[in-house]
Design an enzyme around this catalytic site. Sequence first.
Site, PDB file in Angstrom:
ATOM      1  N   THR A 198       0.831  -1.212   0.000  1.00 42.82           N
ATOM      2  CA  THR A 198       0.000   0.000   0.000  1.00 42.82           C
ATOM      3  C   THR A 198       0.865   1.263   0.000  1.00 42.82           C
ATOM      4  OG1 THR A 198      -1.678  -1.206   1.246  1.00 42.82           O
ATOM      5  CG2 THR A 198      -1.843   1.188   1.258  1.00 42.82           C
ATOM      6  N   LYS A 257       6.623   2.638  12.336  1.00 44.12           N
ATOM      7  CA  LYS A 257       6.496   3.145  13.714  1.00 44.12           C
ATOM      8  C   LYS A 257       6.865   2.102  14.751  1.00 44.12           C
ATOM      9  CE  LYS A 257       2.555   1.815  11.774  1.00 44.12           C
ATOM     10  NZ  LYS A 257       1.399   2.213  11.018  1.00 44.12           N
ATOM     11  N   GLY A 291       0.364   9.367   9.437  1.00 47.74           N
ATOM     12  CA  GLY A 291       0.307   9.283   7.973  1.00 47.74           C
ATOM     13  C   GLY A 291       0.849  10.513   7.283  1.00 47.74           C
ATOM     14  N   ILE A 314       0.280  13.720   7.775  1.00 48.68           N
ATOM     15  CA  ILE A 314       0.427  14.995   8.503  1.00 48.68           C
ATOM     16  C   ILE A 314       1.904  15.194   8.852  1.00 48.68           C
ATOM     17  CG2 ILE A 314      -0.245  16.325  10.535  1.00 48.68           C
ATOM     18  CD1 ILE A 314      -2.648  14.453  10.873  1.00 48.68           C
ATOM     19  N   GLY A 351      -6.899  -0.779   3.142  1.00 47.10           N
ATOM     20  CA  GLY A 351      -5.443  -0.669   3.346  1.00 47.10           C
ATOM     21  C   GLY A 351      -5.075   0.218   4.517  1.00 47.10           C
ATOM     22  N   ASP A 359      -0.589   0.260  17.963  1.00 47.87           N
ATOM     23  CA  ASP A 359      -0.122   1.159  16.909  1.00 47.87           C
ATOM     24  C   ASP A 359      -0.075   2.606  17.431  1.00 47.87           C
ATOM     25  OD1 ASP A 359       0.309   1.720  13.889  1.00 47.87           O
ATOM     26  OD2 ASP A 359      -1.383   3.001  14.401  1.00 47.87           O
ATOM     27  N   LYS A 368       3.210   5.250  18.045  1.00 54.10           N
ATOM     28  CA  LYS A 368       3.289   6.640  17.552  1.00 54.10           C
ATOM     29  C   LYS A 368       3.447   7.624  18.711  1.00 54.10           C
ATOM     30  CE  LYS A 368       0.510   5.341  13.536  1.00 54.10           C
ATOM     31  NZ  LYS A 368      -0.864   5.132  13.052  1.00 54.10           N
TER      32      LYS A 368
HETATM   33  N1  HSE Z   1      -2.910   1.177  10.793  1.00 51.75           N
HETATM   34  C1  HSE Z   1      -2.502   2.537  10.861  1.00 51.75           C
HETATM   35  C2  HSE Z   1      -3.734   3.404  11.130  1.00 51.75           C
HETATM   36  C3  HSE Z   1      -1.850   2.949   9.576  1.00 51.75           C
HETATM   37  O1  HSE Z   1      -4.845   2.914  10.955  1.00 51.75           O
HETATM   38  O2  HSE Z   1      -3.584   4.539  11.531  1.00 51.75           O
HETATM   39  C4  HSE Z   1      -1.146   4.266   9.636  1.00 51.75           C
HETATM   40  O3  HSE Z   1      -0.088   4.262  10.542  1.00 51.75           O
END
Ligand code: HSE
Length: 438
Positions: free
Chosen positions: A13, A105, A134, A136, A187, A201, A205
Site C-alpha cells: 500500500t 512506527k 500518515g 500529517i 489498506g 499502533d 506513535k
Molecule cells: N494502521 C494505521 C492506522 C496505519 O490505521 O492509523 C497508519 O499508521
Amino acid sequence: MNPVNVGLLGLGTVGGGTFNVLNRNAAEITRRAGRGIQVSQAAARDYDPEGLPGIDAISVSDDAFTVVDNPEVAIIVELIGGYEPARELVLRAIANGKHVVTANKALIATHGNEIFAAAQEQGVMVAFEAAVAGGIPIIKAIREGLAANQIEWLTGIINGTGNFILTEMRDKGRDFADVLSEAQALGYAEADPTFDVEGIDAAHKLTILASIAFGIPLQFDKVYTEGISHITRADVGYAGEFGYRIKHLGYTRRTAKGIELRVHPTLIPERRLIANVDGVMNAVLVKADAVGPTLYYGAGAGSEPTASAVVADVIDVVRTLTADPENRVPHLAFQPHALADIPILAMEDIETAYYLRMQAEDKPGVLAEVTRILGDGGISIEAILQKEPAAGASEASIIMLTHVVQERQMNAAIRNIEALAAIHGDLTRIRLEHLDCD
Ligand code: HSE
C-alpha cells in the site's frame, strides 16, 4: 548532476504509493530537491504491476538485502513494516553508509534508540515522518516548527483505523467487526489489526511524539495502552448526552513529577475541534508555552497520504546529503547528548477525570452508597445520569462524570463500588480530558 538512487523495500500500500508519487511528481520534486530522485531498485515478494506504471523499467528483487547492499543506492526507503527483518535491513543499510527513510512506527518506537545511535555513528540520516499520523507533517512541525517552545502536553487521534471504527459505530450504528473488515480492505489497518484496535499502533506513535516533544529516549514499554474493543454504542450515546465524544487518544503531558504517557479511549468535549475529527483522519493537538495550542489535521493512513510523508523525507535527505552531519536536525529533535532522563509516571500516578457507568439494582439508597464511596475517596462528581431499567429488567444504569483525581484514588473507589451487593458486574471506566488550552 546525476539523480539520487533510491532503493525501495516494499511495494504494498505505502510502497506502491511512494513509487507512484515519486514518478508522477518527478519534475516538481526535482525543482524542490535540486536533483532528480529515482527508484533504481525495489524489493518485494508479491506486488501488482498493474497499479505501478513504470515498475517494469527497474529491477525488482525478492531479496531486500540485495537492495540494501547495492553500492549504487544512496537512500533506502523501508516500507516493509514489522520488527524483523526491518530492523536488520535498516541497521545493515546504515552500516553500508546509506541514509534511511522509514514509515515503520513499530521499528522506531521499539528499536529507535539503537538505530539512531548507529546512524549517528555513521553520519547518516534516518527519517521517519510517515511513522506518525500518515500524511500529517507532525514530526517536522514539532521538531522544527515548535523548536522555540517548551511543550506542555500533546494529544492525538493517531490511529486512523480506530477512529474510522468509532466514527462508523457512532454515526451509522455499524458493528465493530464489519467496520474493521472495511478498514482492512481499504489498506488502513495493520497486518495484525489487533495493533489498531488494542492501541499498540497508537502507542508506537505516541512513544515517538513524546520523545521529540520532551527530549526523552524512546520508551515504548512504559506507555499505558488500552484499545477500543470494549467501547459500546451505549457508552458512545451516553457520552453524547453529556456533550462529549469518545475518541481513542494518545496523550502525553509533562508534570512536576514526571511524564504521563498513555493511550486509551477518552471522552473529550464535543465543542473541541479535535472531537470532530472523524473517519480515517488523524489530528494532533500540541500545547506549547510560547505559541499556545496548535492543531494538525490530515489523512492518517492510506497509500498516497502516507507516501506524501515518505517522499517529503526523501527530499529532505537529498537536500542535506552534503551537509555536515553535526549540522543536521537531530533525529529526536534534541541533541543526542542532551536527551533527559525524566521519569515516566506509573498509571496509578496520572491525574484525569472519569466517565463511570454501572449497572445497579433499582432500589432506594444505591446511589447514596455509590456517592458516599466516591466522596470518602476525595472524588468530586461533576454530573450524574440515571437510566431507568428497560421493560422487564430490574437494573438501572448509573452514569457519572467526575472531576480530576489521581488514578490510584479512582482504582480504590471502583473496587469498593464493585463490591457493593447492589452493583452488578464490572463498572465501566473511561478517562475524560477537557483539553483546556488556556
Ligand atoms: N494502521 C494505521 C492506522 C496505519 O490505521 O492509523 C497508519 O499508521
